[in-house]
Structures are given as C-alpha cells and as structure tokens.
Design a protein around this motif. Sequence first.
Motif, short mmCIF file in Angstrom:
data_model
loop_
_atom_site.label_atom_id
_atom_site.label_comp_id
_atom_site.label_asym_id
_atom_site.label_seq_id
_atom_site.Cartn_x
_atom_site.Cartn_y
_atom_site.Cartn_z
N HIS A 177 -22.59 3.09 -73.54
CA HIS A 177 -23.02 2.89 -75.13
C HIS A 177 -23.57 3.99 -75.75
CE1 HIS A 177 -26.39 1.00 -73.57
NE2 HIS A 177 -27.00 1.25 -74.95
N HIS A 178 -24.44 5.05 -75.23
CA HIS A 178 -25.05 6.05 -75.86
C HIS A 178 -24.37 7.45 -75.60
CE1 HIS A 178 -28.86 3.69 -76.02
NE2 HIS A 178 -28.45 3.75 -77.25
N GLY A 179 -23.09 7.51 -74.82
CA GLY A 179 -22.42 8.75 -74.79
C GLY A 179 -22.14 8.97 -73.11
N GLY A 180 -22.86 8.08 -72.55
CA GLY A 180 -22.40 8.31 -70.88
C GLY A 180 -22.65 9.65 -70.20
N LEU A 181 -21.34 10.16 -69.73
CA LEU A 181 -21.66 11.35 -68.97
C LEU A 181 -21.77 12.50 -70.07
CD1 LEU A 181 -19.14 10.74 -66.23
CD2 LEU A 181 -21.65 10.85 -65.81
N GLY A 182 -21.45 12.21 -71.02
CA GLY A 182 -21.57 13.33 -72.23
C GLY A 182 -22.94 13.47 -72.99
N ALA A 183 -23.99 12.95 -72.48
CA ALA A 183 -25.17 12.77 -73.25
C ALA A 183 -26.38 12.46 -72.03
CB ALA A 183 -25.15 11.49 -74.14
N VAL A 184 -27.53 12.84 -72.58
CA VAL A 184 -28.72 12.59 -71.69
C VAL A 184 -29.89 12.38 -72.63
CG1 VAL A 184 -29.28 15.33 -71.95
CG2 VAL A 184 -29.85 14.01 -69.87
N TYR A 185 -30.64 11.18 -72.00
CA TYR A 185 -31.84 10.88 -72.39
C TYR A 185 -32.96 11.91 -72.03
CZ TYR A 185 -29.73 6.05 -72.55
OH TYR A 185 -28.58 5.26 -72.90
N VAL A 186 -33.92 12.11 -72.95
CA VAL A 186 -34.86 13.16 -72.83
C VAL A 186 -36.50 12.53 -73.09
CG1 VAL A 186 -35.70 15.42 -73.29
CG2 VAL A 186 -33.31 15.01 -73.44
N LEU A 187 -37.24 12.47 -72.00
CA LEU A 187 -38.54 11.81 -72.29
C LEU A 187 -39.55 13.28 -72.32
CD1 LEU A 187 -40.55 9.67 -72.13
CD2 LEU A 187 -40.85 10.19 -69.70
N LEU A 188 -40.05 13.18 -73.61
CA LEU A 188 -41.14 14.17 -73.99
C LEU A 188 -42.35 14.04 -73.53
CD1 LEU A 188 -39.01 15.16 -77.09
CD2 LEU A 188 -39.13 16.49 -74.95
N ARG A 189 -43.24 15.20 -73.29
CA ARG A 189 -44.56 15.07 -73.13
C ARG A 189 -45.27 14.55 -74.27
NH1 ARG A 189 -47.60 17.83 -69.59
NH2 ARG A 189 -45.70 19.29 -69.11
N LYS A 190 -46.46 13.65 -74.05
CA LYS A 190 -47.14 13.23 -75.11
C LYS A 190 -48.03 14.13 -75.83
CE LYS A 190 -48.25 8.29 -74.03
NZ LYS A 190 -49.29 7.53 -73.65
N THR A 191 -48.17 14.19 -77.21
CA THR A 191 -48.85 15.17 -77.77
C THR A 191 -50.38 14.80 -77.62
OG1 THR A 191 -48.75 14.22 -79.89
CG2 THR A 191 -47.23 15.65 -79.29
N GLU A 192 -51.20 15.78 -77.99
CA GLU A 192 -52.65 15.21 -78.10
C GLU A 192 -53.08 13.96 -78.85
OE1 GLU A 192 -55.39 15.86 -76.00
OE2 GLU A 192 -53.60 17.08 -74.82
N LYS A 193 -52.25 14.05 -80.18
CA LYS A 193 -52.57 13.00 -81.11
C LYS A 193 -52.14 11.81 -80.49
CE LYS A 193 -50.84 11.80 -85.76
NZ LYS A 193 -49.82 12.14 -86.56
N ALA A 194 -50.84 11.62 -79.89
CA ALA A 194 -50.50 10.60 -79.29
C ALA A 194 -51.49 10.13 -78.22
CB ALA A 194 -49.13 10.52 -78.74
#
Length: 187
Positions: free
Chosen positions: A159-176
Amino acid sequence: MSLFAQEVAGIMPLQKSEIYLKKKGLEVDFQERRSAAQIAIEADNNHLSHDYVEKVDPNAMLEYKRSGVQDGVFKRLRQGKYGIESRLDLHQKTVAQARELVYQFVEDCLRNDIRVAIIVHGKGDRTPDPDMRAMIKSYINKWLKDLDQVMAFHTAQRHHGGLGAVYVLLRKTEKARLEDWEKHQKR
C-alpha cells in the motif's frame, strides 16, 4: 627557389627594438584558481557515486540494517508501522538527477529531525532496454548504504508502493537525542 626569392624581395628585417612579444592573456593567479577549486569541492560535498553499480532485479526486495539497529526497530520499519514523515518520488528522473535529489532529501530530513521517510524509485521493469532495467532502484540500494545518516532501509509494503519504494530509517539528530533523554529523565 627563384619564386620564393621573388615573393620575399621587398621584405625588410625588423630591428631588435621593434620586436614586441606579447603574452597571451593575463597573468595567471594560481592562488585564486586554487581557492576557487576548493570552494567548488566544498560546495559539492555529495559523495554518492554515479559510476558502476551492482544491478538488482526489478522484483528484488531491498533491505539493509546497520549494526546497532535493534531487531524490533527494523521489524517495525519492514512492516511499515512507523509513520512516514517525508516522501521523495524519483519517477521519470535520470540517475544524475536522482543522485542530487537523494542526497539533498536526506540532508533536508536530518535538518528537520525526520526519522522515517519513503523513497519511491519505481521498479524499472517497463524500460525497453534490458541493460537499463531497475537502474534507479539499483543506485538507491547502493547510495543508501553509502550514507552514514541512513540506519536502515527496507522495501515498502504494497500500500506504500511495494517493490517500487523503500522505507528509510534515519539517524537521530543530537536535538532529538537530547529531547528523548529529557523525556525519559522526567519519568
């Protein structure tokens, strides 16, 4: 020889004082060139390669987890259970355009404290040239691994694009990180 002698018969040699040698162009200021080149290098700090890339199949699932990412966090990312805070669509983009957009997108996400994003790259299975199939998808697989700010990525749910999309988890910033630390200290 007589023909040559006839042609040069009226020519008089120049006196040494009449000879003028002119340098072509102005003096070259190498220090100025060096500093301009350094500014250009600093301005384009995008280190993402656009050279050779290992091809992936259009129907391949992309996944990557940096060491230190907890299995539970990666599982939730894979299942699409995190809220998507930002999105980048690379349909109809060239590799060069995608390279610039991906780099800038990750920088913008970090600047705005975004942790989970989605990049829609398309499967690339409709390209008529078999050598060009899944080209952007292949580069995404390489580029995201090369970015230190990317902690993990996984092919999106259908439902988010399947094989044509990718979820990306990014590093937390110092502020976060500081906000999380303060939140946990109040408990």
